[in-house]
Design a protein around this motif. Structure first.
Motif, PDB file in Angstrom:
ATOM      1  N   ARG A 129       1.630  -3.205  -8.740  1.00 47.54           N
ATOM      2  CA  ARG A 129       0.685  -2.582  -7.806  1.00 47.54           C
ATOM      3  C   ARG A 129       0.232  -1.202  -8.261  1.00 47.54           C
ATOM      4  O   ARG A 129      -0.741  -0.672  -7.757  1.00 47.54           O
ATOM      5  CB  ARG A 129       1.249  -2.527  -6.398  1.00 47.54           C
ATOM      6  CG  ARG A 129       2.204  -1.368  -6.152  1.00 47.54           C
ATOM      7  CD  ARG A 129       2.522  -1.234  -4.705  1.00 47.54           C
ATOM      8  NE  ARG A 129       3.778  -1.925  -4.461  1.00 47.54           N
ATOM      9  CZ  ARG A 129       4.460  -1.826  -3.366  1.00 47.54           C
ATOM     10  NH1 ARG A 129       4.003  -1.120  -2.387  1.00 47.54           N
ATOM     11  NH2 ARG A 129       5.595  -2.439  -3.221  1.00 47.54           N
ATOM     12  N   PHE A 130       0.921  -0.592  -9.224  1.00 45.00           N
ATOM     13  CA  PHE A 130       0.527   0.728  -9.723  1.00 45.00           C
ATOM     14  C   PHE A 130      -0.255   0.636 -11.030  1.00 45.00           C
ATOM     15  O   PHE A 130      -0.737   1.635 -11.524  1.00 45.00           O
ATOM     16  CB  PHE A 130       1.751   1.625  -9.903  1.00 45.00           C
ATOM     17  CG  PHE A 130       2.348   2.013  -8.594  1.00 45.00           C
ATOM     18  CD1 PHE A 130       1.799   3.032  -7.840  1.00 45.00           C
ATOM     19  CD2 PHE A 130       3.437   1.327  -8.092  1.00 45.00           C
ATOM     20  CE1 PHE A 130       2.336   3.369  -6.613  1.00 45.00           C
ATOM     21  CE2 PHE A 130       3.986   1.661  -6.870  1.00 45.00           C
ATOM     22  CZ  PHE A 130       3.434   2.683  -6.124  1.00 45.00           C
ATOM     23  N   MET A 144      -0.700   7.381  -4.107  1.00 45.97           N
ATOM     24  CA  MET A 144       0.306   6.756  -4.961  1.00 45.97           C
ATOM     25  C   MET A 144       1.710   6.953  -4.396  1.00 45.97           C
ATOM     26  O   MET A 144       2.475   5.994  -4.287  1.00 45.97           O
ATOM     27  CB  MET A 144       0.235   7.328  -6.373  1.00 45.97           C
ATOM     28  CG  MET A 144       1.267   6.707  -7.312  1.00 45.97           C
ATOM     29  SD  MET A 144       1.161   7.346  -8.990  1.00 45.97           S
ATOM     30  CE  MET A 144       1.708   9.016  -8.766  1.00 45.97           C
ATOM     31  N   LEU A 145       2.044   8.168  -4.040  1.00 40.27           N
ATOM     32  CA  LEU A 145       3.398   8.439  -3.570  1.00 40.27           C
ATOM     33  C   LEU A 145       3.699   7.702  -2.276  1.00 40.27           C
ATOM     34  O   LEU A 145       4.822   7.269  -2.049  1.00 40.27           O
ATOM     35  CB  LEU A 145       3.614   9.946  -3.397  1.00 40.27           C
ATOM     36  CG  LEU A 145       3.530  10.763  -4.675  1.00 40.27           C
ATOM     37  CD1 LEU A 145       3.771  12.237  -4.372  1.00 40.27           C
ATOM     38  CD2 LEU A 145       4.486  10.271  -5.735  1.00 40.27           C
ATOM     39  N   GLY A 146       2.701   7.539  -1.439  1.00 43.52           N
ATOM     40  CA  GLY A 146       2.888   6.813  -0.195  1.00 43.52           C
ATOM     41  C   GLY A 146       3.187   5.334  -0.408  1.00 43.52           C
ATOM     42  O   GLY A 146       3.725   4.677   0.484  1.00 43.52           O
ATOM     43  N   ALA A 188       7.432  16.543  -2.482  1.00 43.87           N
ATOM     44  CA  ALA A 188       6.248  15.869  -1.942  1.00 43.87           C
ATOM     45  C   ALA A 188       6.182  16.000  -0.421  1.00 43.87           C
ATOM     46  O   ALA A 188       5.095  16.192   0.146  1.00 43.87           O
ATOM     47  CB  ALA A 188       6.246  14.402  -2.359  1.00 43.87           C
ATOM     48  N   ILE A 189       7.317  15.910   0.226  1.00 38.88           N
ATOM     49  CA  ILE A 189       7.354  16.074   1.684  1.00 38.88           C
ATOM     50  C   ILE A 189       7.008  17.516   2.054  1.00 38.88           C
ATOM     51  O   ILE A 189       6.193  17.766   2.940  1.00 38.88           O
ATOM     52  CB  ILE A 189       8.723  15.661   2.253  1.00 38.88           C
ATOM     53  CG1 ILE A 189       8.848  14.136   2.199  1.00 38.88           C
ATOM     54  CG2 ILE A 189       8.904  16.174   3.680  1.00 38.88           C
ATOM     55  CD1 ILE A 189      10.224  13.608   2.528  1.00 38.88           C
ATOM     56  N   ILE A 223       5.036  11.568   4.298  1.00 38.43           N
ATOM     57  CA  ILE A 223       5.777  11.841   5.525  1.00 38.43           C
ATOM     58  C   ILE A 223       7.195  11.287   5.417  1.00 38.43           C
ATOM     59  O   ILE A 223       8.148  11.925   5.823  1.00 38.43           O
ATOM     60  CB  ILE A 223       5.055  11.232   6.741  1.00 38.43           C
ATOM     61  CG1 ILE A 223       3.693  11.895   6.912  1.00 38.43           C
ATOM     62  CG2 ILE A 223       5.891  11.374   8.009  1.00 38.43           C
ATOM     63  CD1 ILE A 223       2.784  11.200   7.904  1.00 38.43           C
ATOM     64  N   HIS A 224       7.313  10.087   4.852  1.00 40.87           N
ATOM     65  CA  HIS A 224       8.606   9.411   4.760  1.00 40.87           C
ATOM     66  C   HIS A 224       9.154   9.507   3.347  1.00 40.87           C
ATOM     67  O   HIS A 224       8.420   9.351   2.371  1.00 40.87           O
ATOM     68  CB  HIS A 224       8.474   7.945   5.167  1.00 40.87           C
ATOM     69  CG  HIS A 224       7.904   7.781   6.546  1.00 40.87           C
ATOM     70  ND1 HIS A 224       8.608   8.109   7.686  1.00 40.87           N
ATOM     71  CD2 HIS A 224       6.691   7.360   6.968  1.00 40.87           C
ATOM     72  CE1 HIS A 224       7.856   7.890   8.747  1.00 40.87           C
ATOM     73  NE2 HIS A 224       6.676   7.431   8.334  1.00 40.87           N
TER      74      HIS A 224
END
Length: 158
Positions: free
Chosen positions: A54-55, A71-73, A111-112, A118-119
């Protein structure tokens, strides 16, 4: 889903690295820790963009920050476990695997803090250890101290 612009991959990576190094500096990480963690982060993102379907060929936004958020999400605990498993299967020494996992945990904390996600997908990402009876690598849960360290500023830097 839009495609990644291959020529922009170095820009995305540079953007991530710059933000990560800035965070490490504010946390008091030594120069060698910063160098090692950036190397570990490069290794992870290289694996991610070459191994996780998927990346491969996704992510195309106006800015590196937008692309980063997207991407990070999409990174899940399962993807992180796949990365850990790939390291074990490649016979990477446990100390190196654990340092890479630590770098990834701290990166996602960054990143947060920057509001990109968020997660935290590294919640529950455990280190590996060598078992004493059969010399095979296995996973072990983090101790309470390690959990606290992976969640707060108490991560120690050498």
């Amino acid at each position: 889903m839009p495609s990644i612009i291959s020529s922009n991959v170095p820009n995305y990576q540079a953007f991530l690295e710059q933000a990560f190094v800035s965070f490490l500096i504010t946390q008091g990480a030594s120069e060698i820790t910063r160098k090692n963690y950036v190397s570990d982060l490069r290794h992870f993102f290289n694996w991610l963009t070459t191994s996780v379907e998927r990346f491969i060929g996704t992510l195309d936004h106006a800015t590196a920050e937008d692309t980063t958020k997207h991407m990070l999400g999409d990174i899940t605990p399962d993807i992180l476990e796949d990365y850990k498993r790939a390291q074990i299967l490649a016979a990477i020494p446990s100390a190196s695997v654990n340092r890479r996992l630590s770098a990834i945990r701290i990166f996602f904390r960054t990143a947060i803090n920057l509001g990109w996600i968020i997660h935290n997908p590294t919640q529950g990402l455990t280190n590996i250890t060598k078992t004493t009876n059969d010399n095979r690598l296995s996973t072990k849960p983090l101790t309470q101290t390690e959990q606290t360290m992976s969640q707060g500023k108490s991560d120690t830097f050498q």
